[in-house]
Design an enzyme around this catalytic site. Structure first.
Site, short mmCIF file in Angstrom:
data_model
loop_
_atom_site.label_atom_id
_atom_site.label_comp_id
_atom_site.label_asym_id
_atom_site.label_seq_id
_atom_site.Cartn_x
_atom_site.Cartn_y
_atom_site.Cartn_z
N SER A 5 -12.49 8.38 -2.62
CA SER A 5 -13.68 8.28 -3.47
C SER A 5 -14.26 9.65 -3.77
O SER A 5 -14.09 10.60 -3.01
CB SER A 5 -14.75 7.43 -2.78
OG SER A 5 -14.27 6.14 -2.50
N1 SAH Z 1 -12.96 4.60 1.63
C1 SAH Z 1 -11.79 5.24 1.05
C2 SAH Z 1 -11.64 4.94 -0.42
C3 SAH Z 1 -10.52 4.04 -0.56
S1 SAH Z 1 -10.10 3.39 -2.13
C4 SAH Z 1 -11.78 6.73 1.32
O1 SAH Z 1 -12.75 7.26 1.87
O2 SAH Z 1 -10.76 7.36 1.02
C5 SAH Z 1 -10.08 1.66 -1.71
C6 SAH Z 1 -9.09 1.22 -0.68
O3 SAH Z 1 -9.24 -0.20 -0.57
C7 SAH Z 1 -7.62 1.45 -1.02
O4 SAH Z 1 -7.03 2.20 -0.01
C8 SAH Z 1 -7.04 0.04 -1.11
O5 SAH Z 1 -5.72 -0.06 -0.62
C9 SAH Z 1 -7.99 -0.75 -0.24
N2 SAH Z 1 -8.02 -2.19 -0.48
C10 SAH Z 1 -7.89 -2.86 -1.64
N3 SAH Z 1 -7.96 -4.19 -1.43
C11 SAH Z 1 -8.17 -4.37 -0.10
C12 SAH Z 1 -8.34 -5.50 0.75
N4 SAH Z 1 -8.32 -6.74 0.29
N5 SAH Z 1 -8.52 -5.29 2.06
C13 SAH Z 1 -8.55 -4.03 2.59
N6 SAH Z 1 -8.40 -2.92 1.84
C14 SAH Z 1 -8.21 -3.08 0.51
#
Ligand code: SAH
Length: 213
Positions: A61
């Site tokens: 993010s």
């Molecule tokens: N918090 C993260 C941002 C991640 S982007 C950071 O600091 O880097 C969102 C993430 O959500 C992705 O890695 C994606 O794989 C995950 N995601 C999507 N659907 C999901 C689900 N149903 N359960 C868990 N994770 C999920």
């Protein structure tokens, strides 16, 4: 300029722009070495306010997003936090500096693994990571004082509302017909929740169902 000085300047600038004044939150975000959480080729861009690719179609993010969501969540010592969407592990590392324990669920196994290694090297042992469908939460450690979702669901995930402690707070993007909106939900008691819609936002979609390796 060394990485840490760049990060401090970037976070201070963003905090001023967003009106975030909580020093604990600003310092927590500024103290996590963001360049460790991205691919080597992207390191120079780690200290700009961009969402950067982390593989598997996912992104770390923007710094402003992490700062805004952390300020809303306002994690405190003594609290247990659940994060859905571990991704790079950056947001989890920030939460670990503020809360007692952080439980984080990631759908993509390879990302969960990499985040675990990264957090170990930062000695962020307060973070517990599991591969799975985060729309179901992590029932075993519920209830949570705070829940943060870093991927956008089409509707408010019911399981997460149930796993909130009374008085607990959930911050999540929810996708609607006119784009995504950041929402804040406070659990009042057994069967009452209070929802506030905040600003428009942009996250990768929350994918429900089976997990990916
Ligand atoms: N918090 C993260 C941002 C991640 S982007 C950071 O600091 O880097 C969102 C993430 O959500 C992705 O890695 C994606 O794989 C995950 N995601 C999507 N659907 C999901 C689900 N149903 N359960 C868990 N994770 C999920």
């Amino acid at each position: 300029m060394i990485h840490q000085a760049k990060m401090v300047r970037l976070v201070e600038d963003i905090a001023a722009k967003l009106g975030v004044t909580d020093r604990r939150v600003i310092e927590a975000v500024a103290s996590v070495p963001r360049h460790w959480f991205v691919d080597e080729a992207l390191r120079l861009r780690a200290y700009s306010d961009d969402a950067l690719p982390i593989g598997y179609g996912q992104t770390i993010s923007k710094v402003s997003t992490v700062l805004r969501m952390t300020a809303l969540l306002n994690p405190q010592r003594g609290e247990k936090v659940l994060e859905i969407g571990t991704g790079s592990g950056f947001q989890a590392a920030v939460l670990a500096r503020l809360a007692d324990s952080v439980y984080s669920v990631e759908r993509v196994g390879a990302l969960a693994l990499r985040a675990r290694e990264m957090l170990n090297s930062l000695r962020a042992y307060r973070v517990h990571i599991r591969t799975g469908d985060g729309s179901k939460g992590w029932a075993k450690h519920a209830p949570y004082d705070k829940i943060i979702v870093t991927a956008a669901a089409d509707r408010m995930p019911h399981a997460l509302l149930e796993q909130l402690a009374h008085g607990g707070l959930l911050v999540t993007p929810v996708a609607g017909s006119s784009g995504q909106v950041l929402k804040e939900v406070r659990r009042l008691d057994d069967d009452n929740w209070e929802e506030v819609a905040l600003e428009a936002c942009r996250f990768v979609p929350l994918v429900e169902g089976s997990t990916a390796r």
